[in-house]
Design a protein around this motif. Sequence first.
Motif, PDB file in Angstrom:
ATOM      1  N   LEU A 223      45.627  57.412  84.668  1.00 22.12           N
ATOM      2  CA  LEU A 223      45.086  56.532  83.638  1.00 22.12           C
ATOM      3  C   LEU A 223      44.295  57.315  82.596  1.00 22.12           C
ATOM      4  O   LEU A 223      44.383  57.041  81.390  1.00 22.12           O
ATOM      5  N   ASP A 224      43.536  58.283  83.053  1.00 24.78           N
ATOM      6  CA  ASP A 224      42.763  59.110  82.129  1.00 24.78           C
ATOM      7  C   ASP A 224      43.689  59.884  81.189  1.00 24.78           C
ATOM      8  O   ASP A 224      43.462  59.926  79.970  1.00 24.78           O
ATOM      9  N   LYS A 225      44.729  60.491  81.741  1.00 23.68           N
ATOM     10  CA  LYS A 225      45.650  61.253  80.909  1.00 23.68           C
ATOM     11  C   LYS A 225      46.419  60.354  79.938  1.00 23.68           C
ATOM     12  O   LYS A 225      46.700  60.748  78.797  1.00 23.68           O
ATOM     13  N   LEU A 226      46.762  59.163  80.384  1.00 24.33           N
ATOM     14  CA  LEU A 226      47.512  58.230  79.544  1.00 24.33           C
ATOM     15  C   LEU A 226      46.629  57.508  78.523  1.00 24.33           C
ATOM     16  O   LEU A 226      47.146  56.796  77.650  1.00 24.33           O
TER      17      LEU A 226
ATOM     18  N   ALA B 208      49.129  60.372  74.279  1.00 21.49           N
ATOM     19  CA  ALA B 208      48.856  60.677  72.875  1.00 21.49           C
ATOM     20  C   ALA B 208      49.829  59.935  71.964  1.00 21.49           C
ATOM     21  O   ALA B 208      49.436  59.416  70.903  1.00 21.49           O
ATOM     22  N   ALA B 209      51.099  59.879  72.358  1.00 20.87           N
ATOM     23  CA  ALA B 209      52.095  59.175  71.548  1.00 20.87           C
ATOM     24  C   ALA B 209      51.813  57.681  71.498  1.00 20.87           C
ATOM     25  O   ALA B 209      51.932  57.041  70.441  1.00 20.87           O
ATOM     26  N   ILE B 210      51.432  57.107  72.627  1.00 27.08           N
ATOM     27  CA  ILE B 210      51.111  55.682  72.658  1.00 27.08           C
ATOM     28  C   ILE B 210      49.905  55.397  71.768  1.00 27.08           C
ATOM     29  O   ILE B 210      49.902  54.435  70.983  1.00 27.08           O
ATOM     30  N   ALA B 211      48.884  56.244  71.867  1.00 26.59           N
ATOM     31  CA  ALA B 211      47.682  56.042  71.067  1.00 26.59           C
ATOM     32  C   ALA B 211      47.980  56.125  69.574  1.00 26.59           C
ATOM     33  O   ALA B 211      47.400  55.394  68.771  1.00 26.59           O
TER      34      ALA B 211
ATOM     35  N   VAL C  56      58.485  60.426  72.448  1.00 21.22           N
ATOM     36  CA  VAL C  56      57.942  59.091  72.707  1.00 21.22           C
ATOM     37  C   VAL C  56      57.588  58.410  71.397  1.00 21.22           C
ATOM     38  O   VAL C  56      57.853  57.209  71.211  1.00 21.22           O
ATOM     39  N   GLU C  57      57.008  59.147  70.456  1.00 23.20           N
ATOM     40  CA  GLU C  57      56.692  58.554  69.156  1.00 23.20           C
ATOM     41  C   GLU C  57      57.961  58.053  68.472  1.00 23.20           C
ATOM     42  O   GLU C  57      57.995  56.953  67.904  1.00 23.20           O
ATOM     43  N   SER C  58      59.025  58.860  68.523  1.00 19.77           N
ATOM     44  CA  SER C  58      60.297  58.462  67.927  1.00 19.77           C
ATOM     45  C   SER C  58      60.848  57.203  68.591  1.00 19.77           C
ATOM     46  O   SER C  58      61.265  56.257  67.914  1.00 19.77           O
ATOM     47  N   ALA C  59      60.843  57.194  69.924  1.00 22.26           N
ATOM     48  CA  ALA C  59      61.386  56.042  70.651  1.00 22.26           C
ATOM     49  C   ALA C  59      60.619  54.771  70.304  1.00 22.26           C
ATOM     50  O   ALA C  59      61.215  53.704  70.070  1.00 22.26           O
ATOM     51  N   LEU C  60      59.313  54.857  70.265  1.00 19.52           N
ATOM     52  CA  LEU C  60      58.512  53.676  69.940  1.00 19.52           C
ATOM     53  C   LEU C  60      58.799  53.197  68.520  1.00 19.52           C
ATOM     54  O   LEU C  60      58.867  51.985  68.260  1.00 19.52           O
ATOM     55  N   SER C  61      58.993  54.128  67.602  1.00 22.44           N
ATOM     56  CA  SER C  61      59.281  53.733  66.220  1.00 22.44           C
ATOM     57  C   SER C  61      60.655  53.068  66.097  1.00 22.44           C
ATOM     58  O   SER C  61      60.876  52.235  65.216  1.00 22.44           O
ATOM     59  N   LEU C  62      61.579  53.415  67.009  1.00 22.11           N
ATOM     60  CA  LEU C  62      62.917  52.818  66.998  1.00 22.11           C
ATOM     61  C   LEU C  62      62.968  51.462  67.688  1.00 22.11           C
ATOM     62  O   LEU C  62      63.970  50.757  67.591  1.00 22.11           O
TER      63      LEU C  62
END
Length: 276
Positions: free
Chosen positions: A91-94, A55-58, A30-36
């Motif tokens: 929502l809590d987990k995200l 965690a990746a979104i944060a 997810v971190e990679s996808a967001l950076s792309l």
Amino acid sequence: MDNLTTQGISLPRLGLGTFRLQGDACRTAVESALSLGYRHIDTATMYGNEEAVGAAIAASGIARADLHVTTKVWHDQLAPDAIRRACDVSLDKLRLDRVDLYLVHWPSPTMNLGAVFDSLVKLKEEGCTRAIGVCNFTLPLLRESIETIGAPIACNQIEYHVLLEQTPIHTYLAGKAIPIVAYAPLAQGRLAEHPQLTAIAKKHDASPAQVALKWLLDQDGVAAIPKAGRPASQQSNLDALKLRLDDDDRRVIAALPKNQRFVNPGFAPAWDKATA
């Protein structure tokens, strides 16, 4: 990237699916996808990866308003109180105060459809989600939901790819201005050596998967969420947007047998009896 507008939200037409991505591998993907440049992330309670996605979104630093997040409630949690609890847990987990799209993951034969949508609408009214929708709904279920109940469905997420016919559902939803979100759009990796797609791909200096993905995204009212764990695969899917398929390509794809369904759990609807 093109977006679809539905029920007041803007849905990027190409997203990242995360089914079967777990733990650190999911977070890294997810971190990679967001950076792309991806801005549409799809997850679900059943995937067991909402914490990693959150965690990746944060960590991304991307403004919340610029990101679309979908999650889903599992088919055994469709009682009103259970839907509320499931949403709160997601929502809590995200690590989010709302998602953009909250979906019924699979229909249940024991669900009270009216009560399900009452619960989902309450979540929307309370700001827990910006829009609601469904996955894996057959044509009769869609008609009941939309025409009888009047549910404000923002999408139907279904298996859809070059080897599976979905024209009846697509035609019906298009008439209601409701998009399809195609999961397993690359037939779960089965297209890499497909002969007809390979021939088209060579003509365009592309891959068979890119051809299949572009065929979907060329259709009005269709978004797609291919799973891609590696940055190279994520970039390849983004690059599919640059393809220009011609009429000959589309004729070849139209002639392919389209009766291959690869996602069919034991509790799934009887698809062959659910198109009337």
